[in-house]
Design an enzyme around this catalytic site. Structure first.
Site, PDB file in Angstrom:
ATOM      1  N   SER A   9       9.184 100.640  66.114  1.00 44.78           N
ATOM      2  CA  SER A   9      10.448 100.814  66.018  1.00 44.78           C
ATOM      3  C   SER A   9      11.137 100.423  64.815  1.00 44.78           C
ATOM      4  O   SER A   9      12.071 101.413  64.395  1.00 44.78           O
ATOM      5  CB  SER A   9      11.248 100.115  67.326  1.00 44.78           C
ATOM      6  OG  SER A   9      10.865  98.917  67.176  1.00 44.78           O
ATOM      7  N   PHE A  60       5.010  99.523  71.470  1.00 46.46           N
ATOM      8  CA  PHE A  60       5.198 100.003  73.091  1.00 46.46           C
ATOM      9  C   PHE A  60       6.497 100.804  72.660  1.00 46.46           C
ATOM     10  O   PHE A  60       7.581 100.192  72.980  1.00 46.46           O
ATOM     11  CB  PHE A  60       5.336  98.670  73.965  1.00 46.46           C
ATOM     12  CG  PHE A  60       4.183  97.870  73.817  1.00 46.46           C
ATOM     13  CD1 PHE A  60       3.203  98.120  74.637  1.00 46.46           C
ATOM     14  CD2 PHE A  60       4.418  96.605  73.160  1.00 46.46           C
ATOM     15  CE1 PHE A  60       1.981  97.161  74.462  1.00 46.46           C
ATOM     16  CE2 PHE A  60       3.297  95.522  72.751  1.00 46.46           C
ATOM     17  CZ  PHE A  60       2.088  96.086  73.603  1.00 46.46           C
ATOM     18  N   ASP A  81      15.321  94.264  71.711  1.00 51.06           N
ATOM     19  CA  ASP A  81      13.753  94.438  72.147  1.00 51.06           C
ATOM     20  C   ASP A  81      12.865  93.070  72.069  1.00 51.06           C
ATOM     21  O   ASP A  81      11.831  93.320  71.507  1.00 51.06           O
ATOM     22  CB  ASP A  81      13.149  95.821  71.410  1.00 51.06           C
ATOM     23  CG  ASP A  81      12.080  96.038  72.240  1.00 51.06           C
ATOM     24  OD1 ASP A  81      11.743  96.039  73.221  1.00 51.06           O
ATOM     25  OD2 ASP A  81      11.172  96.851  71.520  1.00 51.06           O
ATOM     26  N   GLY A  87      13.184  91.903  67.769  1.00 50.22           N
ATOM     27  CA  GLY A  87      11.831  91.989  68.175  1.00 50.22           C
ATOM     28  C   GLY A  87      11.225  93.048  67.221  1.00 50.22           C
ATOM     29  O   GLY A  87      11.158  94.332  67.492  1.00 50.22           O
ATOM     30  N   HIS A 103      11.543  89.239  76.683  1.00 51.31           N
ATOM     31  CA  HIS A 103      11.621  89.930  78.048  1.00 51.31           C
ATOM     32  C   HIS A 103      12.275  88.964  79.176  1.00 51.31           C
ATOM     33  O   HIS A 103      12.287  89.664  80.293  1.00 51.31           O
ATOM     34  CB  HIS A 103      10.893  90.936  78.439  1.00 51.31           C
ATOM     35  CG  HIS A 103      10.761  92.056  77.410  1.00 51.31           C
ATOM     36  ND1 HIS A 103      11.435  92.164  76.271  1.00 51.31           N
ATOM     37  CD2 HIS A 103      10.686  93.427  77.681  1.00 51.31           C
ATOM     38  CE1 HIS A 103      11.368  93.419  75.603  1.00 51.31           C
ATOM     39  NE2 HIS A 103      10.914  94.180  76.390  1.00 51.31           N
ATOM     40  N   ASP A 152      12.180  88.519  64.144  1.00 53.20           N
ATOM     41  CA  ASP A 152      11.137  88.082  65.182  1.00 53.20           C
ATOM     42  C   ASP A 152      10.436  86.818  64.606  1.00 53.20           C
ATOM     43  O   ASP A 152      10.357  86.545  63.472  1.00 53.20           O
ATOM     44  CB  ASP A 152       9.946  89.292  64.970  1.00 53.20           C
ATOM     45  CG  ASP A 152       9.002  89.146  66.235  1.00 53.20           C
ATOM     46  OD1 ASP A 152       8.332  88.147  66.535  1.00 53.20           O
ATOM     47  OD2 ASP A 152       9.045  90.325  66.704  1.00 53.20           O
ATOM     48  N   HIS A 212      15.823  98.109  74.947  1.00 50.64           N
ATOM     49  CA  HIS A 212      14.642  98.607  75.081  1.00 50.64           C
ATOM     50  C   HIS A 212      14.176  97.952  76.556  1.00 50.64           C
ATOM     51  O   HIS A 212      14.292  96.888  76.832  1.00 50.64           O
ATOM     52  CB  HIS A 212      13.708  98.595  74.242  1.00 50.64           C
ATOM     53  CG  HIS A 212      12.517  99.297  74.340  1.00 50.64           C
ATOM     54  ND1 HIS A 212      11.147  99.139  74.280  1.00 50.64           N
ATOM     55  CD2 HIS A 212      12.379 100.781  74.329  1.00 50.64           C
ATOM     56  CE1 HIS A 212      10.386 100.245  74.396  1.00 50.64           C
ATOM     57  NE2 HIS A 212      11.140 101.306  74.587  1.00 50.64           N
TER      58      HIS A 212
HETATM   59 MG    MG Z   1      10.048  97.095  73.981  1.00 54.35          MG
END
Ligand code: MG
Length: 217
Positions: free
Chosen positions: A59, A27, A148, A53, A151, A78, A176
């Site tokens: 990324s 994403f 990132d 993340g 969330h 992660d 992000h």
């Molecule tokens: Mg993100």
């Protein structure tokens, strides 16, 4: 000397990479990826970068190629069990990433495959852990921190509280999924941006789609 800046035009194509980050699931807008690639080279030399993340490595590849160019190591952290919104039945669930044996999300095989194809294993160190646990044992300083991860407010706040203090002056903080308008997305990342700006330790140097980039004073 004025601080280094990102290229004005992020549409300019990047060099050819062995594995195109755009072919990796994830994403991230291409301009956000290109900004991360450049940022990894702007950050203060010699110190590592940290990504919180990894997911499948989209990324990670952008950052990793930038870090390799700057002779920098990228750590990418992660637990690989997916965040809350990636669990079965949730908005960002991808059934192909469900491990049928454990019936849990498992993004690690995909990350490993992508790093191998990208030929980045000399520059990128995957760390399989919860952010809180990894931070406990992390004694070094960082030139670049990309948040990132989870969330939720709790996860995002933990990542900020534990990792931001490791960032050196003139280092970069990238966040992000920053959506000032709640209609556009969850509000935890934007609270991190506000926290960084309120404390006065950071200045924001760019906003590329949902990617906020700040520089530590
Ligand atoms: Mg993100």
């Amino acid at each position: 000397m004025p601080p280094p800046t990102l290229p004005e035009n992020l549409q300019i194509p990047l060099p050819h990479f062995p594995h195109d980050p755009e072919s990796v699931r994830g994403f991230l807008h291409p301009n956000e990826g290109r900004a991360l690639y450049h940022l990894a080279q702007l950050a203060p030399p010699e110190l590592p970068a940290m990504e919180i993340g990894s997911y499948c490595g989209k990324s990670t590849l952008y950052l990793g190629y930038g870090c390799r160019h700057a002779e920098r190591i990228l750590y990418t952290l992660d637990h690989h069990r997916g965040s809350e919104e990636q669990q079965p039945g949730e908005e960002f669930h991808d059934p192909e990433l469900l491990d049928p044996r454990s019936e849990q999300m498992d993004t690690l095989p995909e990350l490993r495959r992508n790093l191998e194809q990208a030929q980045l294993l000399d520059s990128v160190v995957p760390m399989i852990a919860r952010s809180r646990v990894a931070a406990q044992g992390w004694g070094g300083l960082l030139a670049l921190l990309f948040i990132d991860g989870g969330h939720s407010f709790a996860d995002a706040s933990t990542d900020y509280r534990l990792w931001v203090p490791k960032l050196v002056p003139e280092g970069y903080l990238a966040i992000h999924d920053v959506f000032p308008n709640p209609k556009d997305g969850g509000q935890a990342p934007v609270t991190l941006l506000r926290r960084a700006l309120t404390a006065g330790e950071f200045e924001q140097i760019a906003q590329i789609h949902s990617l906020a980039i700040l520089r530590r004073r």
